[in-house]
Write an enzyme that holds these catalytic residues in place. Structure first.
Site, short mmCIF file in Angstrom:
data_model
loop_
_atom_site.label_atom_id
_atom_site.label_comp_id
_atom_site.label_asym_id
_atom_site.label_seq_id
_atom_site.Cartn_x
_atom_site.Cartn_y
_atom_site.Cartn_z
N PHE A 166 0.82 -1.23 0.00
CA PHE A 166 0.00 0.00 0.00
C PHE A 166 0.85 1.27 0.00
CE2 PHE A 166 -2.71 -3.02 2.66
CZ PHE A 166 -3.45 -3.46 1.58
N GLU A 373 -2.84 5.89 7.91
CA GLU A 373 -2.19 6.66 8.99
C GLU A 373 -2.60 6.12 10.37
OE1 GLU A 373 0.07 8.38 7.84
OE2 GLU A 373 -0.49 9.80 6.31
#
Length: 390
Positions: A166, A373
Site C-alpha cells: 500500500f 495513517e
C-alpha cells in the site's frame, strides 16, 4: 466563502490570522483553478499529476513544515492543516499524496544529519523529486512493530530484504523512507533508511486498482538484496519506530485536514443542489428534514475542524498530550467528514451516484482516510490507553 448564510457559518477562515488567511487564499485559488477542473479526469484516467504538484511546490507547498535552509516553507502545523484543507477542496486524492510527501520531507529534515538534509530536502521541497513512506507490510498493518523487512549490516552498507504494501506513489516516486528491522523483535529493533529509485534490488508490484485515491499510484515496494549505504540511515539504529510514529502524528493531522476539505466542498455542493433541484413543486431547500440534515452536516464539519486545529497547535507546541489529541482528531474528523460527504451524496439522489457529479468522488476519495495513517480502531486504542493509564 463570502456568501451569507450557511457558507459564512462554515467559513474556514474564521479565527485565523491575516497571514494564515493569505496562505489559505493562495491554496484555495490553486485548488479552484489548477485542481478542481481536472479532478474527475485524474480519477478516471488514473493520472499522477506531477506538473500540477510542481506548480503547488512553487507556492511553497512541497515542504510546508520543513525548515527554510533546505528549501522548506518553515510554517506551523496549524498553517499546514489550513493549506491541506484548502487544497483538498480541489482534489482530495492529490492533496492526500502531497501530505504524505510533506511528511517524508519533514522526517528527513528533522531526523537526518546536515548532509542528509541538504542532499534530499531541496529537491523534495521543489517537488523535482517525490517521496513515499514505507511502513505497512503485507503481514503487518496496524501492528507496525512486527514488521519483517530486514536490513543486515555489511560493512558500511545494509542489505534489505522484504516488501512493503500500500505504498502511495510507489514506483512513480524517487525517494523511499523505509522502516526496516536492524535488530531484534519489537519496536526497538526497527531503523529508518532512505532509498532512492534505481537502487539495485529495489522493485515494485503491480499498480493496485482502488475505490478512490486514483490520482496517486499505489504499489508494493519489494527489496531483494537491496544494498543501501549506512549513510542513508536517519537517526540511530533502533530509532526507526519512534521516527515513524512521530511522522504519523503529523500525518494524522494532515489526512484529517484533507477530510475537512472534502467535507466542506460536499456541504457546498449539497447546499447548491437543494437550492436548484425541485421535487413536489418546490425546491428541496424548502424541505425541513433536509434543512435539518444540512444543519447537522455543517455543525459536524465545524466541530471536526476545531478538533483538528486544536491538535495541530498541540503538536506544534510539543505538548505531552499531542499524540493522543492527534489520534482523537484523526478519528473524529475522518469519521464525521465521511458521513458528511455520504449525506451530501444522498441529498443528490440518483444524481449523486453519477460520475458527472463531484460529490461521489469526494465520498470515494475520503473513505480510505478512516483506514490509513493508523486505522480508526487503532486511534480508539490510543485514546483509551491514555485515559486508562492516566
Amino acid at each position: 466563502l463570502g456568501r451569507r448564510g450557511i457558507a459564512s457559518c462554515i467559513d474556514p477562515s474564521a479565527g485565523l490570522t491575516e497571514e494564515q488567511k493569505e496562505f489559505q487564499k493562495v491554496a484555495l485559488d490553486f485548488a479552484t483553478k489548477e485542481m478542481a477542473p481536472h479532478m474527475a479526469e485524474w480519477d478516471e484516467k488514473e493520472i499522477f499529476p506531477v506538473e500540477t504538484m510542481r506548480k503547488a511546490a512553487q507556492l511553497g507547498f512541497g515542504g510546508i513544515y520543513v525548515k527554510p535552509d533546505v528549501g522548506g516553507s518553515g510554517l506551523s502545523r496549524l498553517d499546514t492543516s489550513i493549506i491541506f484543507e484548502a487544497l483538498s477542496t480541489g482534489c482530495t486524492s492529490t492533496t492526500a499524496y502531497m501530505s504524505i510527501h510533506n511528511m517524508c520531507a519533514w522526517m528527513i529534515d528533522t531526523f537526518g544529519n546536515e548532509e542528509q538534509r541538504h542532499r534530499f530536502c531541496p529537491s523534495l521541497c521543489s517537488m523535482e523529486k517525490f517521496a513515499s513512506y514505507c511502513l505497512t507490510e503485507p503481514g503487518s498493518g496496524s501492528d507496525a512493530a512486527s514488521l519483517l523487512t530486514s536490513a543486515k549490516r555489511k560493512g558500511d552498507t545494509y542489505v534489505l530484504n522484504g516488501s512493503k504494501a500500500f505504498t502511495s506513489g510507489g514506483g512513480d516516486t524517487d525517494v523511499y523512507v523505509v522502516m526496516c528491522r536492524t535488530g531484534g523483535p519489537g519496536p526497538k529493533g526497527i531503523s529508518c533508511v532512505v532509498l532512492e529509485k534505481g537502487t539495485p534490488g529495489l522493485s515494485f508490484g503491480k499498480k493496485e486498482k482502488k475505490v478512490g485515491w486514483n490520482s496517486q499510484p499505489t504499489r508494493a515496494v519489494i527489496f531483494e538484496d537491496c544494498v543501501v549505504p549506512v549513510g542513508n540511515r536517519l537517526g540511530a539504529e533502533g530509532q526507526g519506530f519512534s521516527i515513524a510514529m512521530k511522522g504519523l502524528n503529523g500525518g494524522r493531522i494532515n489526512i484529517a485536514s484533507c477530510s475537512l476539505g472534502a467535507a466542506h466542498a460536499s456541504v457546498l455542493l449539497a447546499q447548491e443542489h437543494l437550492t436548484v433541484r425541485k421535487q413536489f413543486g418546490e425546491p428541496l431547500a424548502n424541505n425541513q428534514y433536509l434543512q435539518f440534515r444540512l444543519a447537522e452536516m455543517a455543525t459536524r464539519l465545524v466541530a471536526a475542524r476545531l478538533m483538528v486545529r486544536n491538535a495541530a497547535r498541540a503538536l506544534q507546541e510539543e505538548r505531552e498530550d499531542a499524540a493522543v489529541l492527534c489520534s482523537m482528531a484523526k478519528l473524529f474528523a475522518t469519521d464525521e467528514c465521511f458521513a458528511i460527504c455520504n449525506l451530501a451524496l444522498q441529498m443528490h439522489g440518483g444524481y449523486g451516484y453519477l460520475k458527472d457529479y463531484a460529490v461521489q468522488q469526494f465520498v470515494r476519495d475520503i473513505r480510505v482516510h478512516q483506514i490509513l495513517e493508523g486505522t480508526n480502531e487503532v486511534m480508539r486504542m490510543i485514546v483509551a490507553r491514555n485515559l486508562l493509564q492516566g
